[in-house]
Design an enzyme around this catalytic site. Structure first.
Site, mmCIF file in Angstrom:
data_model
loop_
_atom_site.group_PDB
_atom_site.id
_atom_site.type_symbol
_atom_site.label_atom_id
_atom_site.label_comp_id
_atom_site.label_asym_id
_atom_site.label_seq_id
_atom_site.Cartn_x
_atom_site.Cartn_y
_atom_site.Cartn_z
ATOM 1 N N ASP A 101 0.814 -1.228 0.000
ATOM 2 C CA ASP A 101 0.000 0.000 0.000
ATOM 3 C C ASP A 101 0.842 1.271 0.000
ATOM 4 O O ASP A 101 0.421 2.305 0.510
ATOM 5 C CB ASP A 101 -0.961 0.030 1.209
ATOM 6 C CG ASP A 101 -1.825 -1.217 1.241
ATOM 7 O OD1 ASP A 101 -2.324 -1.594 0.181
ATOM 8 O OD2 ASP A 101 -1.965 -1.815 2.327
ATOM 9 N N LYS A 123 2.061 2.153 -5.076
ATOM 10 C CA LYS A 123 2.677 1.639 -6.309
ATOM 11 C C LYS A 123 1.793 1.877 -7.526
ATOM 12 O O LYS A 123 2.292 2.185 -8.596
ATOM 13 C CB LYS A 123 2.951 0.131 -6.182
ATOM 14 C CG LYS A 123 3.979 -0.207 -5.115
ATOM 15 C CD LYS A 123 4.143 -1.702 -4.983
ATOM 16 C CE LYS A 123 2.929 -2.414 -4.406
ATOM 17 N NZ LYS A 123 2.594 -2.064 -3.022
ATOM 18 N N GLY A 150 -4.281 -4.294 -4.132
ATOM 19 C CA GLY A 150 -5.320 -3.299 -4.360
ATOM 20 C C GLY A 150 -4.631 -2.034 -4.799
ATOM 21 O O GLY A 150 -4.096 -1.299 -3.986
ATOM 22 N N HIS A 151 -4.583 -1.799 -6.085
ATOM 23 C CA HIS A 151 -3.876 -0.641 -6.613
ATOM 24 C C HIS A 151 -4.889 0.432 -6.985
ATOM 25 O O HIS A 151 -5.724 0.245 -7.852
ATOM 26 C CB HIS A 151 -3.025 -1.044 -7.819
ATOM 27 C CG HIS A 151 -1.837 -1.880 -7.443
ATOM 28 N ND1 HIS A 151 -1.041 -2.509 -8.368
ATOM 29 C CD2 HIS A 151 -1.311 -2.169 -6.236
ATOM 30 C CE1 HIS A 151 -0.067 -3.162 -7.728
ATOM 31 N NE2 HIS A 151 -0.220 -2.972 -6.436
ATOM 32 N N GLN A 164 2.143 -5.863 -3.072
ATOM 33 C CA GLN A 164 2.551 -5.952 -1.661
ATOM 34 C C GLN A 164 3.904 -5.246 -1.457
ATOM 35 O O GLN A 164 4.226 -4.372 -2.237
ATOM 36 C CB GLN A 164 2.601 -7.408 -1.175
ATOM 37 C CG GLN A 164 1.228 -8.084 -1.093
ATOM 38 C CD GLN A 164 0.768 -8.662 -2.413
ATOM 39 O OE1 GLN A 164 1.515 -9.355 -3.081
ATOM 40 N NE2 GLN A 164 -0.448 -8.396 -2.805
ATOM 41 N N GLY A 216 -10.967 -3.237 2.895
ATOM 42 C CA GLY A 216 -11.604 -2.151 3.627
ATOM 43 C C GLY A 216 -11.166 -2.049 5.080
ATOM 44 O O GLY A 216 -11.635 -1.189 5.821
ATOM 45 N N ARG A 217 -10.236 -2.914 5.503
ATOM 46 C CA ARG A 217 -9.787 -2.884 6.901
ATOM 47 C C ARG A 217 -9.007 -1.598 7.183
ATOM 48 O O ARG A 217 -8.254 -1.126 6.329
ATOM 49 C CB ARG A 217 -8.840 -4.060 7.185
ATOM 50 C CG ARG A 217 -9.519 -5.401 7.224
ATOM 51 C CD ARG A 217 -8.509 -6.505 7.483
ATOM 52 N NE ARG A 217 -7.651 -6.736 6.321
ATOM 53 C CZ ARG A 217 -6.664 -7.637 6.298
ATOM 54 N NH1 ARG A 217 -6.380 -8.350 7.367
ATOM 55 N NH2 ARG A 217 -5.957 -7.810 5.211
HETATM 56 P P1 IMP Z 1 -2.414 -12.674 1.770
HETATM 57 O O1 IMP Z 1 -1.498 -12.118 0.743
HETATM 58 O O2 IMP Z 1 -3.867 -12.433 1.454
HETATM 59 O O3 IMP Z 1 -2.121 -14.116 2.085
HETATM 60 O O4 IMP Z 1 -2.174 -11.883 3.147
HETATM 61 C C1 IMP Z 1 -0.962 -11.987 3.877
HETATM 62 C C2 IMP Z 1 -0.584 -10.659 4.499
HETATM 63 O O5 IMP Z 1 -0.238 -9.743 3.495
HETATM 64 C C3 IMP Z 1 -1.710 -9.992 5.295
HETATM 65 O O6 IMP Z 1 -1.126 -9.265 6.363
HETATM 66 C C4 IMP Z 1 -2.301 -9.018 4.297
HETATM 67 O O7 IMP Z 1 -2.947 -7.935 4.928
HETATM 68 C C5 IMP Z 1 -1.055 -8.578 3.573
HETATM 69 N N1 IMP Z 1 -1.318 -8.129 2.201
HETATM 70 C C6 IMP Z 1 -1.599 -8.889 1.134
HETATM 71 N N2 IMP Z 1 -1.768 -8.138 0.041
HETATM 72 C C7 IMP Z 1 -1.572 -6.876 0.418
HETATM 73 C C8 IMP Z 1 -1.562 -5.634 -0.291
HETATM 74 O O8 IMP Z 1 -1.742 -5.551 -1.508
HETATM 75 N N3 IMP Z 1 -1.300 -4.525 0.466
HETATM 76 C C9 IMP Z 1 -1.040 -4.601 1.791
HETATM 77 N N4 IMP Z 1 -1.027 -5.725 2.487
HETATM 78 C C10 IMP Z 1 -1.280 -6.865 1.810
HETATM 79 MG MG MG Z 2 -2.833 -1.793 -1.868
#
Ligand code: IMP
Ligand code: MG
Length: 430
Positions: free
Chosen positions: A17, A20, A44-45, A228, A306-307
Protein backbone atom coordinates in the site's frame (compact mmCIF):
# COMPACT_ATOMS: atom_id res chain seq x y z
CA UNK A 1 13.14 7.22 -15.94
CA UNK A 2 16.52 5.84 -16.87
CA UNK A 3 17.82 5.65 -20.42
CA UNK A 4 19.29 2.21 -19.73
CA UNK A 5 17.91 -0.63 -21.80
CA UNK A 6 15.97 -3.26 -19.91
CA UNK A 7 13.23 -3.64 -17.35
CA UNK A 8 12.36 -1.18 -14.62
CA UNK A 9 11.02 -2.88 -11.50
CA UNK A 10 8.62 -1.09 -9.16
CA UNK A 11 8.65 -2.65 -5.70
CA UNK A 12 6.87 -1.79 -2.53
CA UNK A 13 9.52 -1.15 0.11
CA UNK A 14 7.46 -1.27 3.28
CA UNK A 15 4.39 -3.44 4.01
CA UNK A 16 2.43 -2.82 0.84
CA UNK A 17 0.00 0.00 0.00
CA UNK A 18 2.89 2.38 -0.62
CA UNK A 19 1.15 3.86 -3.65
CA UNK A 20 2.68 1.64 -6.31
CA UNK A 21 -0.45 1.91 -8.45
CA UNK A 22 -0.02 5.65 -8.78
CA UNK A 23 3.74 5.42 -9.51
CA UNK A 24 3.19 2.66 -12.08
CA UNK A 25 0.51 4.82 -13.66
CA UNK A 26 2.94 7.76 -13.89
CA UNK A 27 5.80 5.64 -15.26
CA UNK A 28 3.56 3.75 -17.69
CA UNK A 29 3.80 6.93 -19.76
CA UNK A 30 7.36 5.96 -20.62
CA UNK A 31 7.06 2.22 -21.34
CA UNK A 32 5.43 -0.12 -23.82
CA UNK A 33 4.67 -3.05 -21.53
CA UNK A 34 3.59 -3.36 -17.89
CA UNK A 35 3.77 -6.83 -16.32
CA UNK A 36 2.89 -8.17 -12.89
CA UNK A 37 5.25 -10.81 -11.55
CA UNK A 38 3.75 -12.11 -8.32
CA UNK A 39 0.74 -12.09 -6.03
CA UNK A 40 -2.82 -12.15 -7.19
CA UNK A 41 -6.04 -10.35 -6.40
CA UNK A 42 -4.79 -9.63 -2.86
CA UNK A 43 -3.27 -6.47 -4.34
CA UNK A 44 -5.32 -3.30 -4.36
CA UNK A 45 -3.88 -0.64 -6.61
CA UNK A 46 -5.77 2.63 -6.48
CA UNK A 47 -5.32 5.05 -9.36
CA UNK A 48 -7.05 8.40 -9.87
CA UNK A 49 -7.48 9.60 -13.42
CA UNK A 50 -9.33 12.89 -13.76
CA UNK A 51 -12.23 12.65 -11.34
CA UNK A 52 -12.41 8.88 -11.61
CA UNK A 53 -11.03 6.36 -9.17
CA UNK A 54 -9.97 2.91 -10.33
CA UNK A 55 -9.09 0.09 -7.95
CA UNK A 56 -7.36 -2.79 -9.67
CA UNK A 57 -6.66 -6.09 -7.98
CA UNK A 58 -5.66 -8.46 -10.74
CA UNK A 59 -4.99 -6.38 -13.87
CA UNK A 60 -1.76 -4.29 -13.92
CA UNK A 61 -2.25 -0.57 -13.25
CA UNK A 62 -0.68 0.23 -16.64
CA UNK A 63 -3.99 -0.64 -18.30
CA UNK A 64 -5.26 2.90 -17.70
CA UNK A 65 -2.84 4.18 -20.35
CA UNK A 66 -4.01 3.57 -23.89
CA UNK A 67 -1.80 1.28 -25.99
CA UNK A 68 0.15 -0.26 -23.12
CA UNK A 69 0.33 -4.03 -23.15
CA UNK A 70 -0.42 -5.48 -19.73
CA UNK A 71 0.77 -8.93 -18.81
CA UNK A 72 0.51 -11.34 -15.91
CA UNK A 73 3.71 -13.34 -15.55
CA UNK A 74 4.16 -16.95 -14.50
CA UNK A 75 4.80 -15.85 -10.91
CA UNK A 76 1.27 -14.55 -10.50
CA UNK A 77 -1.57 -16.65 -9.14
CA UNK A 78 -4.38 -15.62 -11.43
CA UNK A 79 -8.02 -15.47 -10.42
CA UNK A 80 -9.54 -15.60 -13.91
CA UNK A 81 -13.01 -14.60 -12.73
CA UNK A 82 -11.70 -11.52 -10.95
CA UNK A 83 -9.56 -10.76 -13.99
CA UNK A 84 -12.42 -10.85 -16.48
CA UNK A 85 -14.70 -8.97 -14.11
CA UNK A 86 -12.15 -6.15 -13.91
CA UNK A 87 -11.66 -6.25 -17.66
CA UNK A 88 -15.39 -5.97 -18.31
CA UNK A 89 -15.69 -3.09 -15.83
CA UNK A 90 -12.86 -1.25 -17.57
CA UNK A 91 -14.51 -1.85 -20.94
CA UNK A 92 -17.79 -0.51 -19.58
CA UNK A 93 -15.95 2.64 -18.49
CA UNK A 94 -14.60 3.12 -22.00
CA UNK A 95 -11.17 1.58 -21.51
CA UNK A 96 -10.42 -0.96 -24.17
CA UNK A 97 -8.51 -3.57 -22.23
CA UNK A 98 -9.35 -6.80 -24.04
CA UNK A 99 -6.85 -6.49 -26.88
CA UNK A 100 -3.99 -5.43 -24.60
CA UNK A 101 -3.86 -8.08 -21.91
CA UNK A 102 -1.97 -11.35 -21.76
CA UNK A 103 -1.30 -14.04 -19.19
CA UNK A 104 1.53 -16.54 -19.04
CA UNK A 105 0.57 -20.13 -19.79
CA UNK A 106 2.78 -20.98 -16.82
CA UNK A 107 0.78 -18.87 -14.37
CA UNK A 108 -1.19 -20.83 -11.81
CA UNK A 109 -4.93 -20.52 -11.61
CA UNK A 110 -6.42 -19.36 -8.36
CA UNK A 111 -9.89 -20.90 -8.10
CA UNK A 112 -12.82 -20.65 -5.71
CA UNK A 113 -11.57 -23.52 -3.58
CA UNK A 114 -8.37 -21.64 -2.76
CA UNK A 115 -10.49 -18.92 -1.18
CA UNK A 116 -12.44 -21.49 0.84
CA UNK A 117 -9.16 -22.94 2.10
CA UNK A 118 -7.73 -19.49 2.87
CA UNK A 119 -10.69 -18.56 5.06
CA UNK A 120 -10.88 -21.95 6.76
CA UNK A 121 -7.15 -21.89 7.53
CA UNK A 122 -7.37 -18.39 9.03
CA UNK A 123 -10.26 -19.42 11.22
CA UNK A 124 -8.25 -22.41 12.35
CA UNK A 125 -5.30 -20.18 13.31
CA UNK A 126 -7.53 -18.28 15.74
CA UNK A 127 -5.55 -15.74 17.74
CA UNK A 128 -2.46 -16.64 15.69
CA UNK A 129 -4.10 -15.51 12.47
CA UNK A 130 -2.08 -13.77 9.74
CA UNK A 131 -4.86 -11.42 8.71
CA UNK A 132 -4.82 -12.47 5.06
CA UNK A 133 -6.96 -10.78 2.46
CA UNK A 134 -8.98 -13.98 2.07
CA UNK A 135 -8.29 -14.02 -1.66
CA UNK A 136 -6.86 -17.55 -1.66
CA UNK A 137 -3.24 -16.53 -2.15
CA UNK A 138 -1.55 -18.85 0.36
CA UNK A 139 -3.41 -22.01 -0.73
CA UNK A 140 -2.79 -21.25 -4.43
CA UNK A 141 0.96 -20.95 -3.86
CA UNK A 142 0.87 -24.04 -1.65
CA UNK A 143 -0.60 -26.00 -4.57
CA UNK A 144 2.04 -24.60 -6.90
CA UNK A 145 4.94 -25.66 -4.72
CA UNK A 146 3.28 -29.00 -3.91
CA UNK A 147 3.14 -29.59 -7.69
CA UNK A 148 -0.60 -30.00 -7.73
CA UNK A 149 -1.63 -26.62 -9.11
CA UNK A 150 -3.46 -26.05 -12.38
CA UNK A 151 -1.80 -23.70 -14.81
CA UNK A 152 -3.39 -21.62 -17.53
CA UNK A 153 -1.82 -23.80 -20.22
CA UNK A 154 -3.31 -26.89 -18.60
CA UNK A 155 -6.70 -25.78 -19.89
CA UNK A 156 -5.73 -26.46 -23.50
CA UNK A 157 -6.61 -30.12 -23.15
CA UNK A 158 -10.18 -29.90 -21.85
CA UNK A 159 -10.47 -33.53 -20.82
CA UNK A 160 -7.25 -33.40 -18.86
CA UNK A 161 -8.24 -30.13 -17.25
CA UNK A 162 -11.50 -31.66 -16.09
CA UNK A 163 -9.63 -34.60 -14.61
CA UNK A 164 -7.34 -32.26 -12.70
CA UNK A 165 -10.21 -30.16 -11.44
CA UNK A 166 -12.07 -33.23 -10.18
CA UNK A 167 -8.93 -34.47 -8.45
CA UNK A 168 -8.52 -31.05 -6.83
CA UNK A 169 -12.12 -31.15 -5.57
CA UNK A 170 -11.52 -34.49 -3.85
CA UNK A 171 -8.26 -33.29 -2.33
CA UNK A 172 -9.71 -29.99 -1.12
CA UNK A 173 -12.76 -31.66 0.38
CA UNK A 174 -10.48 -33.97 2.36
CA UNK A 175 -8.70 -30.89 3.71
CA UNK A 176 -11.92 -29.04 4.46
CA UNK A 177 -13.31 -32.00 6.37
CA UNK A 178 -10.41 -31.63 8.80
CA UNK A 179 -11.08 -27.93 9.29
CA UNK A 180 -13.91 -26.33 11.18
CA UNK A 181 -16.18 -25.67 8.20
CA UNK A 182 -19.17 -27.21 6.47
CA UNK A 183 -18.20 -25.82 3.11
CA UNK A 184 -17.37 -28.31 0.36
CA UNK A 185 -16.37 -28.05 -3.26
CA UNK A 186 -19.00 -29.21 -5.75
CA UNK A 187 -16.87 -30.82 -8.48
CA UNK A 188 -19.50 -30.47 -11.21
CA UNK A 189 -20.00 -26.80 -10.47
CA UNK A 190 -16.23 -26.23 -10.38
CA UNK A 191 -15.75 -27.89 -13.76
CA UNK A 192 -18.66 -25.97 -15.29
CA UNK A 193 -17.33 -22.69 -13.90
CA UNK A 194 -13.82 -23.15 -15.26
CA UNK A 195 -14.95 -24.53 -18.61
CA UNK A 196 -17.11 -21.43 -18.93
CA UNK A 197 -14.06 -19.18 -19.13
CA UNK A 198 -11.65 -21.65 -20.73
CA UNK A 199 -11.70 -20.30 -24.27
CA UNK A 200 -11.60 -16.70 -23.18
CA UNK A 201 -8.58 -17.42 -21.02
CA UNK A 202 -6.74 -19.42 -23.69
CA UNK A 203 -7.37 -16.51 -26.03
CA UNK A 204 -5.08 -14.25 -23.97
CA UNK A 205 -2.38 -16.81 -23.15
CA UNK A 206 1.16 -15.72 -24.06
CA UNK A 207 4.74 -16.59 -23.19
CA UNK A 208 5.53 -13.51 -21.09
CA UNK A 209 9.26 -14.25 -20.97
CA UNK A 210 9.40 -14.35 -24.77
CA UNK A 211 7.30 -11.21 -25.20
CA UNK A 212 9.44 -9.23 -22.75
CA UNK A 213 12.70 -10.56 -24.14
CA UNK A 214 11.69 -9.51 -27.67
CA UNK A 215 10.49 -6.12 -26.47
CA UNK A 216 13.80 -5.36 -24.78
CA UNK A 217 15.71 -6.44 -27.88
CA UNK A 218 13.59 -4.10 -29.95
CA UNK A 219 14.59 -1.25 -27.61
CA UNK A 220 11.19 -1.05 -25.93
CA UNK A 221 10.82 -0.42 -22.23
CA UNK A 222 9.15 -2.74 -19.82
CA UNK A 223 7.87 -2.05 -16.35
CA UNK A 224 7.61 -4.91 -13.88
CA UNK A 225 4.91 -4.04 -11.35
CA UNK A 226 5.28 -5.52 -7.89
CA UNK A 227 2.42 -6.05 -5.49
CA UNK A 228 2.55 -5.95 -1.66
CA UNK A 229 5.90 -4.91 -0.18
CA UNK A 230 9.38 -6.10 0.76
CA UNK A 231 8.41 -6.71 4.38
CA UNK A 232 5.63 -9.04 3.18
CA UNK A 233 8.06 -11.12 1.05
CA UNK A 234 7.88 -14.79 2.01
CA UNK A 235 11.70 -14.91 2.42
CA UNK A 236 12.64 -11.39 3.46
CA UNK A 237 9.53 -10.22 5.26
CA UNK A 238 8.28 -10.59 8.81
CA UNK A 239 7.60 -14.31 8.46
CA UNK A 240 5.04 -15.81 9.11
CA UNK A 241 3.18 -12.49 8.83
CA UNK A 242 3.88 -12.29 5.12
CA UNK A 243 2.26 -13.08 1.82
CA UNK A 244 3.18 -16.29 0.00
CA UNK A 245 5.28 -14.89 -2.85
CA UNK A 246 8.59 -13.13 -3.46
CA UNK A 247 7.56 -9.51 -3.65
CA UNK A 248 11.15 -8.24 -3.86
CA UNK A 249 13.04 -7.42 -7.05
CA UNK A 250 14.59 -10.88 -7.29
CA UNK A 251 11.08 -12.21 -7.75
CA UNK A 252 10.55 -9.93 -10.74
CA UNK A 253 12.89 -11.69 -13.16
CA UNK A 254 11.71 -15.07 -11.94
CA UNK A 255 8.06 -14.12 -12.09
CA UNK A 256 7.94 -13.02 -15.72
CA UNK A 257 10.54 -15.36 -17.17
CA UNK A 258 13.61 -13.24 -17.90
CA UNK A 259 17.08 -13.33 -16.37
CA UNK A 260 18.24 -10.88 -13.69
CA UNK A 261 20.48 -9.19 -16.28
CA UNK A 262 17.31 -7.95 -18.01
CA UNK A 263 16.69 -5.58 -15.11
CA UNK A 264 18.09 -2.08 -15.50
CA UNK A 265 16.57 -0.20 -12.59
CA UNK A 266 14.72 -0.96 -9.38
CA UNK A 267 12.55 1.76 -7.89
CA UNK A 268 11.29 1.35 -4.37
CA UNK A 269 8.00 2.99 -3.47
CA UNK A 270 7.65 4.17 0.13
CA UNK A 271 5.09 6.23 1.97
CA UNK A 272 6.40 9.31 3.78
CA UNK A 273 5.28 7.39 6.89
CA UNK A 274 4.53 3.70 7.42
CA UNK A 275 1.40 1.56 7.25
CA UNK A 276 0.55 -2.09 7.58
CA UNK A 277 -2.71 -3.99 7.24
CA UNK A 278 -3.12 -7.36 8.90
CA UNK A 279 -1.23 -8.85 11.82
CA UNK A 280 2.50 -8.81 12.58
CA UNK A 281 5.19 -6.45 13.88
CA UNK A 282 5.20 -2.73 13.11
CA UNK A 283 7.89 -1.16 15.31
CA UNK A 284 7.02 2.51 14.68
CA UNK A 285 3.26 2.10 15.14
CA UNK A 286 1.52 5.20 16.50
CA UNK A 287 -0.40 5.32 19.73
CA UNK A 288 -3.81 6.87 19.88
CA UNK A 289 -4.82 9.60 18.92
CA UNK A 290 -2.02 10.01 16.35
CA UNK A 291 -3.02 6.62 14.93
CA UNK A 292 -6.55 7.79 14.12
CA UNK A 293 -5.38 11.21 12.98
CA UNK A 294 -3.02 9.90 10.30
CA UNK A 295 -5.44 7.13 9.30
CA UNK A 296 -8.08 9.75 8.54
CA UNK A 297 -5.69 12.22 6.88
CA UNK A 298 -4.23 9.50 4.69
CA UNK A 299 -7.47 7.62 4.03
CA UNK A 300 -5.72 4.53 5.34
CA UNK A 301 -8.26 1.80 4.72
CA UNK A 302 -7.40 -1.33 2.73
CA UNK A 303 -8.28 -1.16 -0.97
CA UNK A 304 -8.98 -4.91 -1.04
CA UNK A 305 -10.58 -5.58 2.33
CA UNK A 306 -11.60 -2.15 3.63
CA UNK A 307 -9.79 -2.88 6.90
CA UNK A 308 -8.30 0.12 8.75
CA UNK A 309 -4.55 0.20 8.18
CA UNK A 310 -2.16 0.50 11.10
CA UNK A 311 -0.01 3.63 10.82
CA UNK A 312 3.37 4.71 12.18
CA UNK A 313 6.38 6.98 11.67
CA UNK A 314 8.76 6.56 8.75
CA UNK A 315 11.08 3.70 9.61
CA UNK A 316 14.52 4.08 8.03
CA UNK A 317 15.61 0.69 9.41
CA UNK A 318 12.88 -0.94 7.32
CA UNK A 319 13.58 1.04 4.17
CA UNK A 320 17.36 0.66 4.43
CA UNK A 321 16.79 -3.08 4.64
CA UNK A 322 14.36 -3.00 1.71
CA UNK A 323 16.91 -0.98 -0.28
CA UNK A 324 19.48 -3.70 0.29
CA UNK A 325 17.37 -6.78 -0.46
CA UNK A 326 15.86 -5.16 -3.55
CA UNK A 327 19.01 -3.44 -4.80
CA UNK A 328 17.08 -0.18 -5.09
CA UNK A 329 18.43 2.39 -7.54
CA UNK A 330 15.83 5.03 -6.73
CA UNK A 331 13.02 5.87 -4.34
CA UNK A 332 9.53 7.18 -4.98
CA UNK A 333 8.15 8.80 -1.82
CA UNK A 334 4.36 9.02 -1.73
CA UNK A 335 1.72 10.77 0.36
CA UNK A 336 4.04 13.52 1.56
CA UNK A 337 1.01 15.82 1.69
CA UNK A 338 -0.57 13.69 4.43
CA UNK A 339 2.08 15.06 6.81
CA UNK A 340 1.48 18.71 5.86
CA UNK A 341 -0.17 19.71 9.14
CA UNK A 342 2.24 18.11 11.62
CA UNK A 343 4.43 20.46 13.69
CA UNK A 344 7.04 17.75 14.23
CA UNK A 345 7.98 14.42 12.67
CA UNK A 346 9.93 11.40 13.84
CA UNK A 347 12.10 9.04 11.80
CA UNK A 348 13.24 5.73 13.26
CA UNK A 349 16.97 5.33 12.64
CA UNK A 350 17.86 2.26 14.75
CA UNK A 351 16.20 -0.22 17.08
CA UNK A 352 17.04 -1.06 20.67
CA UNK A 353 16.53 -4.79 21.17
CA UNK A 354 18.21 -7.61 23.07
CA UNK A 355 20.35 -5.04 24.90
CA UNK A 356 21.83 -3.87 21.61
CA UNK A 357 21.44 -1.02 19.16
CA UNK A 358 20.47 -2.57 15.83
CA UNK A 359 21.12 -0.95 12.44
CA UNK A 360 19.81 -3.94 10.52
CA UNK A 361 16.22 -5.10 10.44
CA UNK A 362 16.22 -8.35 12.45
CA UNK A 363 15.07 -11.64 10.96
CA UNK A 364 14.06 -12.92 14.39
CA UNK A 365 10.47 -12.11 15.20
CA UNK A 366 11.16 -12.30 18.95
CA UNK A 367 13.80 -9.59 18.69
CA UNK A 368 11.49 -7.55 16.53
CA UNK A 369 8.68 -7.84 19.07
CA UNK A 370 10.81 -6.13 21.71
CA UNK A 371 12.41 -3.63 19.31
CA UNK A 372 12.17 -0.03 20.52
CA UNK A 373 12.84 2.44 17.73
CA UNK A 374 15.39 5.21 18.31
CA UNK A 375 13.90 8.34 16.78
CA UNK A 376 15.29 11.47 15.24
CA UNK A 377 12.99 14.47 15.42
CA UNK A 378 12.48 16.58 12.33
CA UNK A 379 10.69 19.88 11.99
CA UNK A 380 7.31 19.88 10.25
CA UNK A 381 6.55 22.29 7.39
CA UNK A 382 2.94 23.10 8.36
CA UNK A 383 1.93 24.17 4.87
CA UNK A 384 0.38 22.49 1.88
CA UNK A 385 2.60 20.57 -0.53
CA UNK A 386 -0.32 19.49 -2.74
CA UNK A 387 0.48 22.02 -5.46
CA UNK A 388 4.25 21.42 -5.57
CA UNK A 389 5.35 20.21 -8.99
CA UNK A 390 9.11 20.78 -8.71
CA UNK A 391 11.55 20.13 -5.90
CA UNK A 392 12.01 23.88 -5.45
CA UNK A 393 8.29 24.25 -4.74
CA UNK A 394 8.59 22.16 -1.56
CA UNK A 395 8.97 23.97 1.80
CA UNK A 396 12.52 23.84 3.19
CA UNK A 397 11.49 21.58 6.08
CA UNK A 398 9.90 19.09 3.66
CA UNK A 399 13.08 19.11 1.58
CA UNK A 400 15.11 18.48 4.73
CA UNK A 401 12.84 15.59 5.69
CA UNK A 402 13.24 13.97 2.26
CA UNK A 403 17.00 14.58 2.18
CA UNK A 404 17.30 12.87 5.56
CA UNK A 405 15.40 9.86 4.16
CA UNK A 406 17.87 9.72 1.26
CA UNK A 407 20.85 9.87 3.65
CA UNK A 408 19.51 7.20 5.96
CA UNK A 409 18.52 4.80 3.17
CA UNK A 410 21.42 5.67 0.84
CA UNK A 411 19.04 5.76 -2.13
CA UNK A 412 18.33 8.86 -4.22
CA UNK A 413 14.72 10.05 -4.36
CA UNK A 414 13.49 10.16 -7.96
CA UNK A 415 9.79 10.88 -7.44
CA UNK A 416 7.71 12.57 -4.77
CA UNK A 417 3.94 12.20 -4.83
CA UNK A 418 1.89 14.94 -3.16
CA UNK A 419 -1.68 13.85 -3.82
CA UNK A 420 -3.85 11.20 -5.38
CA UNK A 421 -4.08 12.72 -8.86
CA UNK A 422 -1.80 11.76 -11.73
CA UNK A 423 -0.43 15.32 -12.02
CA UNK A 424 0.47 15.57 -8.31
CA UNK A 425 3.98 14.27 -8.81
CA UNK A 426 7.47 15.75 -8.65
CA UNK A 427 10.13 14.29 -10.94
CA UNK A 428 13.20 15.06 -8.85
CA UNK A 429 16.10 16.36 -10.89
CA UNK A 430 14.10 16.84 -14.05
P1 IMP B 1 -2.41 -12.67 1.77
O1 IMP B 1 -1.50 -12.12 0.74
O2 IMP B 1 -3.87 -12.43 1.45
O3 IMP B 1 -2.12 -14.12 2.09
O4 IMP B 1 -2.17 -11.88 3.15
C1 IMP B 1 -0.96 -11.99 3.88
C2 IMP B 1 -0.58 -10.66 4.50
O5 IMP B 1 -0.24 -9.74 3.49
C3 IMP B 1 -1.71 -9.99 5.29
O6 IMP B 1 -1.13 -9.27 6.36
C4 IMP B 1 -2.30 -9.02 4.30
O7 IMP B 1 -2.95 -7.93 4.93
C5 IMP B 1 -1.05 -8.58 3.57
N1 IMP B 1 -1.32 -8.13 2.20
C6 IMP B 1 -1.60 -8.89 1.13
N2 IMP B 1 -1.77 -8.14 0.04
C7 IMP B 1 -1.57 -6.88 0.42
C8 IMP B 1 -1.56 -5.63 -0.29
O8 IMP B 1 -1.74 -5.55 -1.51
N3 IMP B 1 -1.30 -4.53 0.47
C9 IMP B 1 -1.04 -4.60 1.79
N4 IMP B 1 -1.03 -5.73 2.49
C10 IMP B 1 -1.28 -6.86 1.81
MG1 MG C 1 -2.83 -1.79 -1.87
Amino acid sequence: MTGKNGCVVIVGSQWGDEGKGKIVDVLAEEVEIVARYQGGANAGHTVHVGSEEFILHQIPSGILHPDRRCLLGNGVVMDPFQFFQEMDKLTARGIDAAARVGVSGRAHLLLSYHKLLDRAAEQRRGAGKIGTTGRGIGPAYEDKVARQGIRVADLRDAARAEERLRAAAVRVNERLSLLDTDERVDADALVAEVMGIRERLLGIMVDTGRVIHDAIRAGERVLLEGAQGALLDVDHGTYPYVTSSNTTAGGAALGVGVGPTAIAEVYGVVKAYTTRVGEGPLPTEFDSPMQEQIRELGGEYGATTGRPRRCGWFDAVVVRYAARVNGLTGLAVTKLDVLDTLPELQIAVRYQAGGESLEDFPGDLGLLAEAQPEYETMQGWESSTADARRWEDLPAAAQAYLRRIEELTEVPIRYVSVGTRRDQIIHVGR
